[in-house]
Write a protein that holds these residues in place. Structure first.
Motif, mmCIF file in Angstrom:
data_model
loop_
_atom_site.group_PDB
_atom_site.id
_atom_site.type_symbol
_atom_site.label_atom_id
_atom_site.label_comp_id
_atom_site.label_asym_id
_atom_site.label_seq_id
_atom_site.Cartn_x
_atom_site.Cartn_y
_atom_site.Cartn_z
ATOM 1 N N ALA A 10 0.819 -1.218 0.000
ATOM 2 C CA ALA A 10 0.000 0.000 0.000
ATOM 3 C C ALA A 10 0.850 1.265 0.000
ATOM 4 O O ALA A 10 0.317 2.358 -0.212
ATOM 5 N N GLN A 11 2.138 1.157 0.233
ATOM 6 C CA GLN A 11 2.998 2.337 0.199
ATOM 7 C C GLN A 11 3.502 2.664 -1.199
ATOM 8 O O GLN A 11 4.090 3.718 -1.420
ATOM 9 N N SER A 12 3.282 1.771 -2.153
ATOM 10 C CA SER A 12 3.731 2.043 -3.516
ATOM 11 C C SER A 12 2.634 1.851 -4.554
ATOM 12 O O SER A 12 2.760 2.369 -5.669
ATOM 13 N N VAL A 13 1.558 1.147 -4.213
ATOM 14 C CA VAL A 13 0.506 0.839 -5.170
ATOM 15 C C VAL A 13 -0.843 1.216 -4.580
ATOM 16 O O VAL A 13 -1.118 0.951 -3.409
ATOM 17 N N VAL A 14 -1.665 1.866 -5.378
ATOM 18 C CA VAL A 14 -3.070 2.069 -5.031
ATOM 19 C C VAL A 14 -3.857 1.081 -5.866
ATOM 20 O O VAL A 14 -3.824 1.132 -7.101
ATOM 21 N N ALA A 15 -4.534 0.145 -5.204
ATOM 22 C CA ALA A 15 -5.284 -0.908 -5.890
ATOM 23 C C ALA A 15 -6.685 -0.963 -5.295
ATOM 24 O O ALA A 15 -6.846 -1.249 -4.121
ATOM 25 N N LEU A 16 -7.683 -0.668 -6.114
ATOM 26 C CA LEU A 16 -9.059 -0.626 -5.622
ATOM 27 C C LEU A 16 -9.962 -1.438 -6.525
ATOM 28 O O LEU A 16 -9.699 -1.592 -7.717
ATOM 29 N N VAL A 17 -11.029 -1.960 -5.939
ATOM 30 C CA VAL A 17 -12.003 -2.748 -6.667
ATOM 31 C C VAL A 17 -13.333 -2.009 -6.645
ATOM 32 O O VAL A 17 -13.824 -1.618 -5.584
ATOM 33 N N ASN A 18 -13.899 -1.798 -7.825
ATOM 34 C CA ASN A 18 -15.214 -1.181 -7.990
ATOM 35 C C ASN A 18 -16.042 -2.158 -8.826
ATOM 36 O O ASN A 18 -15.784 -2.332 -10.016
ATOM 37 N N GLY A 19 -17.013 -2.817 -8.193
ATOM 38 C CA GLY A 19 -17.733 -3.882 -8.883
ATOM 39 C C GLY A 19 -16.793 -5.018 -9.189
ATOM 40 O O GLY A 19 -16.158 -5.574 -8.290
ATOM 41 N N ASN A 20 -16.658 -5.385 -10.454
ATOM 42 C CA ASN A 20 -15.684 -6.421 -10.820
ATOM 43 C C ASN A 20 -14.500 -5.840 -11.581
ATOM 44 O O ASN A 20 -13.821 -6.532 -12.334
#
Length: 574
Positions: free
Chosen positions: A520-530
């Motif tokens: 989380a300190q180098s990548v922003v990874a989010l899930v919206n639906g699929n």
């Protein structure tokens, strides 16, 4: 731009997702909760008359091009009659079009053409102040002290033995004192009037019911002409604290040590909310789900949400998001804090990366750490941003932003990857900030330069005569719209692809959860639906999970199952 990445049959660790925001219920799917609104700065958009200043017919002519971006609305910066001391934010007549931009008939034609393309037109409303040429202020100057005409504005006696000092120590946003002393008709020194911005922009007195009545008239004038709503300029400034006490903090009310923003006597006063409740009722008298959006510089975010309670405004700009640094931890925190704060009052969060008041995000993200200029604007004497790095990061940041649930604001030209004009010579500068601070602050002209439409045309197609009210940098030829339309990997086509998918997949009404599989300190990874949206803000490539590659910020993103630094992708999860 579609391709395959890894094996989509791999099981997903759905139970490990960290939920932050739930999708909108069907009953709550008003258009403004997921809207994409494109800001137009009229004098710099398109000039059809050849005088070097953009106009309303120029906007109307390009509505089909804007429709290709899958936007819901355009927001027009001021086009009202004005002396143009602050680019139209000094309004002399709120119910007319300045001849610079055209006529009321031109405005009606614009609204009709936009409606034919399912695009609403939102107009800028400037209720805190007007031009000193406005008939109401001219009447106030001619009227005696304590008269009804003068009570439309904030006049006070000066301090000192002969009233020679301002009534308090407030400072203008544009530099210098926030008070100017008038000269009486007989030539003697008179009272002082308040102007939180330029001296040509006197503040209205919102303690006076007559001011309320005047703006209700203005609202109805434009609603009757079919506008879809209003963006409200400095929406937090209308009411001032009784007694106008001194203030030792920042002129813009931002918090600093010892002077928290919530104590600023010229911003965020409780009585302001009654004004917007009354405006909301007016909008609800009209069909079409008209909207109010607040430009309110309020911190922390929990206080900003007061402006978007269910009976007040529909949206408020999220400046905390706009100003986020290139840091994954900070960005994740801002996104999560924003969604949780706005969810508490049932309002959508808005996301924005550029507008007419800040350095464009291509240039911001290209600046070296520690080399930011205080104030606004960058000039030839400043260390120049790394354009290639800034553009790469800007494309990635935009792709991540468009995957977020809520509303999105785009600023004209960002879909072309335009940077600021950081080499603009001082002789061309027109922003009052530059002149009121004797050049200490460069002002906002660099982000307001006219757009490039055609690479090999005079003024890059902005004006048929080649005139341009601000000069365009030579590098903009390669960023012209006609060239980008032909390049499938251009910034323009990244925007088109992402905006089309955002609508198709209904991401604006979607949910958000954090994907836990990356640092989380180098990548922003989010899930919206699929849809999994990933942005690599670190210095090393990161491995991608299984999924179908939907869109990528740069051509090499997602190759060989890895995401390079300063890039972003959307994956459809299995």
């Amino acid at each position: 731009m579609l391709s395959s990445v890894a094996d989509p049959s791999t099981p997903l660790p759905g139970a490990c997702l960290v939920p932050v925001h739930e999708a909108s219920a069907e009953r709550d799917r008003q258009w403004w909760r997921s809207s994409v609104i494109y800001q137009i700065y009229p004098r710099s958009f398109r000039d059809l008359r050849g005088d070097g200043i953009g106009d309303l017919p120029g906007i109307t002519a390009e509505i089909p091009a804007l429709a290709e971006l899958d936007i819901d609305a355009i927001w027009l910066s001021p086009f009202y009659k004005s002396p143009q001391k602050d680019a139209g934010y000094d309004v002399a007549d709120y119910c007319s079009v300045d001849p610079l931009f055209g006529t009321l008939e031109d405005f009606d034609a614009l609204v009709a053409t936009a409606k034919a393309h399912s695009i609403r037109v939102i107009v800028d409303l400037v209720p805190n102040h007007c031009s000193d040429q406005h008939p109401l202020f001219q009447a106030a100057l001619a009227a005696p002290e304590n008269s009804p005409a003068r009570d439309m504005f904030i006049f006070r006696d000066g301090t000192g033995e002969n009233g020679e000092n301002p009534p308090n120590n407030w400072q203008s946003h544009f530099g210098g004192p926030a008070w100017t002393r008038i000269t009486n008709p007989d030539g003697t020194p008179g009272q002082w009037y308040l102007h939180l911005f330029d001296s040509t922009q006197p503040d209205f007195n919102w303690d006076n019911p007559a001011v309320h009545k005047e703006f209700e008239r203005i609202l109805r004038f434009w609603l009757d002409r079919g506008v879809g709503g209003f963006r409200v300029d400095v929406a937090h400034a209308l009411i001032k604290k009784s007694g106008l006490p001194d203030w030792g903090g920042r002129a813009d009310g931002a918090s600093i040590e010892g002077f928290p923003g919530h104590e600023a006597p010229m911003f965020g006063q409780a009585g302001i909310h009654d004004i917007y409740r009354s405006w909301r009722k007016i909008l609800e008298d009209y069909d079409g789900d008209r909207v109010l959006c607040a430009e309110a510089t309020i911190d922390p975010l929990d206080r900003l949400t007061d402006w978007v309670r269910s009976d007040e405004m529909h949206q408020a700009f999220n400046f905390a998001y706009l100003h986020h640094p290139w840091d994954a931890g900070n960005l994740r925190s801002t996104i999560e804090t924003s969604l949780k704060a706005f969810d508490k009052v049932g309002a959508p969060t808005t996301w924005v990366l550029s507008n007419h008041d800040v350095v464009r995000h291509v240039s911001r993200f290209g600046q070296a750490p520690g080399h930011t200029r205080p104030g606004d604007g960058l000039g030839p004497e400043d260390q120049q941003p790394d354009h290639d790095l800034g553009l790469r990061r800007a494309r990635a940041a935009t792709l991540l932003m468009l995957a977020l649930p809520g509303g999105v604001y785009l600023y004209q030209g960002e879909e072309l990857g335009l940077p600021d004009h950081t080499m603009l010579e001082n002789s061309h500068r027109q922003d009052p900030t530059f002149h009121r601070t004797s050049g200490e602050r460069l002002g906002r002209d660099g982000c307001r330069v006219p757009l490039p439409w055609v690479a090999d045309a005079p003024s890059y197609g902005f004006s048929s005569t080649g005139q341009s009210w601000l000069p365009q940098p030579e590098q903009w030829r390669e960023l012209s719209r006609d060239l980008q339309e032909q390049d499938p990997n251009s910034t323009l086509n990244v925007y088109r692809d992402a905006l089309a998918l955002r609508r198709e997949l209904n991401l604006g009404h979607g949910s958000l959860a954090w994907w836990p599989e990356h640092d989380a300190q180098s990548v922003v990874a989010l899930v919206n639906g699929n849809v999994l949206a990933l942005m690599n803000m670190g210095s090393e490539p990161v491995e991608l999970p299984a999924g179908e590659l939907l869109v990528r910020s740069v051509p090499e993103a997602g190759q060989d199952g890895f995401l390079a630094p300063d890039a972003a992708v959307w994956l459809r999860l299995a």
